[in-house]
Scaffold this motif. Structure first.
Motif, PDB file in Angstrom:
ATOM      1  N   GLY A  83      63.648-111.120  20.894  1.00  0.00           N
ATOM      2  CA  GLY A  83      64.028-110.649  22.226  1.00  0.00           C
ATOM      3  C   GLY A  83      63.476-111.520  23.341  1.00  0.00           C
ATOM      4  N   GLY A  84      62.787-112.616  22.966  1.00  0.00           N
ATOM      5  CA  GLY A  84      62.274-113.548  23.968  1.00  0.00           C
ATOM      6  C   GLY A  84      60.928-113.174  24.559  1.00  0.00           C
ATOM      7  N   ARG A  85      60.218-112.230  23.911  1.00  0.00           N
ATOM      8  CA  ARG A  85      58.892-111.833  24.413  1.00  0.00           C
ATOM      9  C   ARG A  85      57.809-112.673  23.748  1.00  0.00           C
ATOM     10  N   PHE A  86      56.910-113.207  24.577  1.00  0.00           N
ATOM     11  CA  PHE A  86      55.770-113.970  24.062  1.00  0.00           C
ATOM     12  C   PHE A  86      54.895-113.003  23.268  1.00  0.00           C
ATOM     13  N   ASN A  87      54.569-113.343  22.007  1.00  0.00           N
ATOM     14  CA  ASN A  87      53.882-112.355  21.178  1.00  0.00           C
ATOM     15  C   ASN A  87      52.672-112.888  20.409  1.00  0.00           C
ATOM     16  N   VAL A  88      52.037-113.936  20.924  1.00  0.00           N
ATOM     17  CA  VAL A  88      50.850-114.487  20.260  1.00  0.00           C
ATOM     18  C   VAL A  88      49.639-113.582  20.522  1.00  0.00           C
ATOM     19  N   PRO A  89      48.872-113.236  19.468  1.00  0.00           N
ATOM     20  CA  PRO A  89      47.710-112.365  19.672  1.00  0.00           C
ATOM     21  C   PRO A  89      46.535-113.074  20.353  1.00  0.00           C
ATOM     22  N   PHE A  90      45.561-112.282  20.783  1.00  0.00           N
ATOM     23  CA  PHE A  90      44.355-112.762  21.462  1.00  0.00           C
ATOM     24  C   PHE A  90      43.583-113.706  20.537  1.00  0.00           C
ATOM     25  N   GLY A  91      43.030-114.788  21.113  1.00  0.00           N
ATOM     26  CA  GLY A  91      42.385-115.815  20.297  1.00  0.00           C
ATOM     27  C   GLY A  91      40.904-115.641  20.002  1.00  0.00           C
ATOM     28  N   ARG A  92      40.208-114.840  20.780  1.00  0.00           N
ATOM     29  CA  ARG A  92      38.758-114.609  20.593  1.00  0.00           C
ATOM     30  C   ARG A  92      37.930-115.898  20.660  1.00  0.00           C
ATOM     31  N   TYR A  93      38.113-116.688  21.706  1.00  0.00           N
ATOM     32  CA  TYR A  93      37.295-117.884  21.905  1.00  0.00           C
ATOM     33  C   TYR A  93      36.129-117.539  22.816  1.00  0.00           C
ATOM     34  N   LYS A  94      34.973-118.166  22.552  1.00  0.00           N
ATOM     35  CA  LYS A  94      33.791-117.873  23.378  1.00  0.00           C
ATOM     36  C   LYS A  94      34.022-118.225  24.843  1.00  0.00           C
ATOM     37  N   LYS A  95      34.493-119.451  25.062  1.00  0.00           N
ATOM     38  CA  LYS A  95      34.732-119.886  26.446  1.00  0.00           C
ATOM     39  C   LYS A  95      35.911-120.846  26.468  1.00  0.00           C
ATOM     40  N   PRO A  96      37.121-120.324  26.678  1.00  0.00           N
ATOM     41  CA  PRO A  96      38.294-121.211  26.702  1.00  0.00           C
ATOM     42  C   PRO A  96      38.139-122.321  27.752  1.00  0.00           C
ATOM     43  N   TYR A  97      38.510-123.519  27.340  1.00  0.00           N
ATOM     44  CA  TYR A  97      38.385-124.705  28.189  1.00  0.00           C
ATOM     45  C   TYR A  97      39.494-124.718  29.237  1.00  0.00           C
ATOM     46  N   PHE A  98      39.100-125.001  30.477  1.00  0.00           N
ATOM     47  CA  PHE A  98      40.123-125.152  31.515  1.00  0.00           C
ATOM     48  C   PHE A  98      40.425-126.636  31.722  1.00  0.00           C
ATOM     49  N   PRO A  99      41.672-127.075  31.454  1.00  0.00           N
ATOM     50  CA  PRO A  99      41.992-128.509  31.423  1.00  0.00           C
ATOM     51  C   PRO A  99      42.379-129.089  32.788  1.00  0.00           C
ATOM     52  N   ALA A 100      41.501-128.954  33.773  1.00  0.00           N
ATOM     53  CA  ALA A 100      41.816-129.423  35.135  1.00  0.00           C
ATOM     54  C   ALA A 100      42.127-130.914  35.159  1.00  0.00           C
ATOM     55  N   GLU A 101      41.252-131.705  34.546  1.00  0.00           N
ATOM     56  CA  GLU A 101      41.418-133.164  34.564  1.00  0.00           C
ATOM     57  C   GLU A 101      42.727-133.567  33.881  1.00  0.00           C
ATOM     58  N   GLU A 102      43.020-132.930  32.743  1.00  0.00           N
ATOM     59  CA  GLU A 102      44.242-133.241  31.995  1.00  0.00           C
ATOM     60  C   GLU A 102      45.497-132.855  32.789  1.00  0.00           C
ATOM     61  N   MET A 103      45.400-131.779  33.555  1.00  0.00           N
ATOM     62  CA  MET A 103      46.540-131.361  34.377  1.00  0.00           C
ATOM     63  C   MET A 103      46.788-132.357  35.512  1.00  0.00           C
ATOM     64  N   ILE A 104      45.710-132.891  36.075  1.00  0.00           N
ATOM     65  CA  ILE A 104      45.830-133.885  37.151  1.00  0.00           C
ATOM     66  C   ILE A 104      46.516-135.149  36.622  1.00  0.00           C
ATOM     67  N   VAL A 105      46.059-135.623  35.459  1.00  0.00           N
ATOM     68  CA  VAL A 105      46.641-136.824  34.847  1.00  0.00           C
ATOM     69  C   VAL A 105      48.125-136.603  34.563  1.00  0.00           C
ATOM     70  N   PHE A 106      48.461-135.422  34.021  1.00  0.00           N
ATOM     71  CA  PHE A 106      49.858-135.104  33.714  1.00  0.00           C
ATOM     72  C   PHE A 106      50.704-135.102  34.990  1.00  0.00           C
ATOM     73  N   ALA A 107      50.193-134.442  36.034  1.00  0.00           N
ATOM     74  CA  ALA A 107      50.940-134.330  37.295  1.00  0.00           C
ATOM     75  C   ALA A 107      51.198-135.702  37.916  1.00  0.00           C
ATOM     76  N   GLU A 108      50.195-136.594  37.843  1.00  0.00           N
ATOM     77  CA  GLU A 108      50.355-137.939  38.412  1.00  0.00           C
ATOM     78  C   GLU A 108      51.444-138.709  37.662  1.00  0.00           C
ATOM     79  N   LYS A 109      51.373-138.660  36.329  1.00  0.00           N
ATOM     80  CA  LYS A 109      52.357-139.408  35.539  1.00  0.00           C
ATOM     81  C   LYS A 109      53.744-138.775  35.631  1.00  0.00           C
ATOM     82  N   ALA A 110      53.794-137.466  35.847  1.00  0.00           N
ATOM     83  CA  ALA A 110      55.076-136.746  35.934  1.00  0.00           C
ATOM     84  C   ALA A 110      55.940-137.228  37.095  1.00  0.00           C
TER      85      ALA A 110
END
Length: 289
Positions: free
Chosen positions: A130-157
Motif C-alpha cells: 500500500g506504499g507505507r514505509f514499514n521498517v521497524p525501529f533500529g535501537r541504535y545508541k546514538k544515530p549519526y547525523f550526516p551533516a558533512e555528507e549532506m553538504i558534499v551531496f548538495a554541492e555536487k548536486a
C-alpha cells in the motif's frame, strides 16, 4: 581518481561505496553519467563527470535530493533537530513513522525520510504494497547525523538533474557522448533472498531481462556505453551475453548469522558501444523518420 572518497549521507542496502574504484575503472570518459538506479549515490559522489542525470523509482528519495539541492541549509538544519536522544526512542520513532505515512507535505517527508533512514533497522528502505514505509525501529545508541555528507551531496548536486521515472524512460534520454551505469535491484542468489519491495515495485526476472536487452540495444544501435552491476549467477551471465565481464567479490551480509557471512560474487558487465561503421539511415537524413 578523486583523492578523498565521499560517503553517501543515507544508509543503503547494496550501496556501492566499497566498489567505486572498480566501477570507476570501467567507466569510459563521457560528458554525462546517467544512473537509472541511483540509490544513495555513491558512484555519483565518487566520479567526476561534467553533468549527471540521476534517477530512482522511489519518489521519496528523489524528492529529498531535489530539496537538498535547492535549499541545503534549511534541509540540514531542520533535519538535525530530530537527531537528539528525545527522538531516539521506540515510541517516538513509530509516531514519526506514522506521521511520514500520513503526510503529503514534500518538505516534511524529506526530513523524516533522513530521520527514518538513520533510526530504522539496518538503514533499510521498505514499503508495504500500500506504499507505507514499514521498517521497524533500529535501537541504535546514538544515530549519526550526516551533516558533512549532506553538504558534499548538495554541492555536487548542482551538476545533476534528478528524475523519478521507469528505467526505460531514462535510457531514452541518453545521447551519444553519455555513459549509463546501472545498479538495479540484484537478481536473488536464492529464492528466499529476494528483496524487491524497496519502492513498492518488484524487480523480477522480466525486469532484469528488459534491462539486459535495453543495454545491448543502447550500446549496439545508439553507440552509448552501458555498465551494469549484479550478482554473478548463471541467469545473469546468460542475460548479459556479449558483455565484457569484471568479477568482483563483495563482503555483504546475505545471512543474519555473522559467522556465515561470506563474500558474495558480483559482476560488472560492460556493453561497449559498437565501433564498426554503420550505414547511414537515409530516412533520417531525408527528414522523414
Amino acid at each position: 581518481m578523486m583523492q578523498k572518497k565521499n560517503r553517501a549521507f543515507l544508509k543503503w542496502a547494496g550501496g556501492k561505496y566499497s566498489l567505486v574504484e572498480h566501477i570507476n575503472a570501467r567507466l569510459p570518459q563521457a560528458n554525462k553519467l546517467i544512473e537509472p538506479f541511483v540509490g544513495a549515490g555513491s558512484v555519483f559522489l565518487n566520479t567526476s563527470f561534467k553533468r549527471y542525470l540521476l534517477n530512482d523509482i522511489n519518489p521519496d528519495l528523489i524528492n529529498l535530493y531535489n530539496l537538498l539541492k535547492a535549499q541545503p541549509d534549511a534541509v540540514i538544519h531542520d533535519t538535525q533537530r530530530f537527531f537528539t536522544p528525545e527522538y531516539n526512542r521506540e515510541a517516538m520513532y513509530y509516531d514519526l513513522r506514522e506521521e511520514f505515512n500520513q503526510t503529503s507535505d514534500p518538505y516534511y517527508r524529506a526530513i523524516l525520510f533522513v530521520y527514518l533512514n538513520r533510526h530504522g533497522y539496518n538503514g533499510l528502505c521498505r514499503y508495504s504494497l500500500g506504499g507505507r514505509f514499514n521498517v521497524p525501529f533500529g535501537r541504535y545508541k546514538k544515530p549519526y547525523f550526516p551533516a558533512e555528507e549532506m553538504i558534499v551531496f548538495a554541492e555536487k548536486a548542482q551538476r545533476a538533474t534528478f528524475t523519478c521515472l521507469p528505467f526505460e524512460k531514462v535510457f531514452s534520454r541518453a545521447r551519444k557522448g553519455n555513459v549509463i551505469y546501472c545498479d538495479p535491484p540484484y537478481a536473488p542468489i536464492s529464492k528466499t533472498a529476494a528483496f524487491t519491495s524497496y519502492a513498492a515495485h518488484s524487480f523480477g526476472i522480466d525486469a532484469q531481462t528488459r534491462l539486459a536487452r535495453l543495454a545491448v540495444r543502447t550500446s549496439a544501435k545508439r553507440h552509448i556505453p552501458v555498465l551494469i552491476s549484479n550478482h554473478d549467477i548463471p541467469v545473469i551471465r546468460e542475460l548479459y551475453q556479449g558483455a565484457d565481464f569484471t568479477n568482483l567479490s563483495v563482503k555483504r551480509s546475505i545471512s543474519q548469522k555473522g559467522a556465515t557471512r561470506k563474500p558474495v560474487p558480483e559482476v560488472l558487465a560492460y556493453f561497449a558501444p559498437r565501433t564498426s561503421p554503420v550505414k547511414p539511415d537515409l530516412s533520417v537524413i531525408a527528414g522523414n523518420k
